[in-house]
Scaffold this motif. Sequence first.
Motif, PDB file in Angstrom:
ATOM      1  N   ASP A  93       1.002  -0.975   0.096  1.00 56.02           N
ATOM      2  CA  ASP A  93      -0.005  -0.170   0.061  1.00 56.02           C
ATOM      3  C   ASP A  93       0.931   1.191  -0.044  1.00 56.02           C
ATOM      4  O   ASP A  93       2.131   1.231   0.049  1.00 56.02           O
ATOM      5  N   ASP A  94       0.338   2.419   0.008  1.00 60.01           N
ATOM      6  CA  ASP A  94       0.896   3.583  -0.010  1.00 60.01           C
ATOM      7  C   ASP A  94       1.926   3.663   1.233  1.00 60.01           C
ATOM      8  O   ASP A  94       3.148   4.308   0.957  1.00 60.01           O
ATOM      9  N   GLN A  95       1.771   3.197   2.364  1.00 58.02           N
ATOM     10  CA  GLN A  95       2.399   3.299   3.319  1.00 58.02           C
ATOM     11  C   GLN A  95       3.812   2.525   3.269  1.00 58.02           C
ATOM     12  O   GLN A  95       4.773   3.000   3.624  1.00 58.02           O
ATOM     13  N   ASP A  96       3.584   1.367   2.507  1.00 52.42           N
ATOM     14  CA  ASP A  96       4.830   0.637   2.322  1.00 52.42           C
ATOM     15  C   ASP A  96       5.596   1.382   1.205  1.00 52.42           C
ATOM     16  O   ASP A  96       7.069   1.185   1.317  1.00 52.42           O
ATOM     17  N   ARG A 116       7.380   4.006   2.928  1.00 53.49           N
ATOM     18  CA  ARG A 116       8.673   3.474   3.942  1.00 53.49           C
ATOM     19  C   ARG A 116       9.844   3.048   3.045  1.00 53.49           C
ATOM     20  O   ARG A 116      11.040   3.229   3.536  1.00 53.49           O
ATOM     21  N   ARG A 173       5.134   7.660  -2.967  1.00 56.63           N
ATOM     22  CA  ARG A 173       4.039   6.781  -3.554  1.00 56.63           C
ATOM     23  C   ARG A 173       4.040   6.017  -4.694  1.00 56.63           C
ATOM     24  O   ARG A 173       4.982   6.407  -5.535  1.00 56.63           O
TER      25      ARG A 173
END
Length: 184
Positions: A5-8, A11, A16
């Motif tokens: 997802d965008d958080q991955d 990170r 994004r």
Amino acid sequence: MEIWDDQDWLRNFRMRKTTFQELCTWLAPALQRQDTHLRPAIPLEKRVAIALWKLATPDSYRSVGHQFGVGRSTVGAVLMEVVRAINSELLNRLICLPDLDSVMAGFAALGFPNCGGALDGTHIAIRAPPHRAAQFINRKGYFSMVLQALVDHRGQFSDICVGWSGRAHDARIFRNSYLSRRLQ
């Protein structure tokens, strides 16, 4: 990477997935490769991902190679290829001097009247070069190169100058920069 997802994405790549895909589209003309009879070409997205992973993390070439299933030398070659493509394809398109009046109005709204940008330099740590190593030791005692950057009132880069040795003084870097020539 396809299930992140965008958080991955943020990170691991510090961007994004949509930004990554847009970057790949912009770099495609410079990085597109064809399969040969000897082996298939590494896909464009994988090469960009390898370079971004190396740039965004302190991982070694060996570690990045294991992450993506390629050799150390391939990581080094891909990194240089992608960085050159970014410089040739994107630098002039994405980093340019903005309209000075709007930048000054933006800084005035933040409480800094008559300001056309924020300029500073930062030291990027490097390994000691085999030649002229003493030229790259900065005042803090480690080997570095200097990145000088100008940002507008929104914190967006408007100009960069990179490549000076860590020993170079900020004023000297500025005097010899494209920004200084443009301002004169």
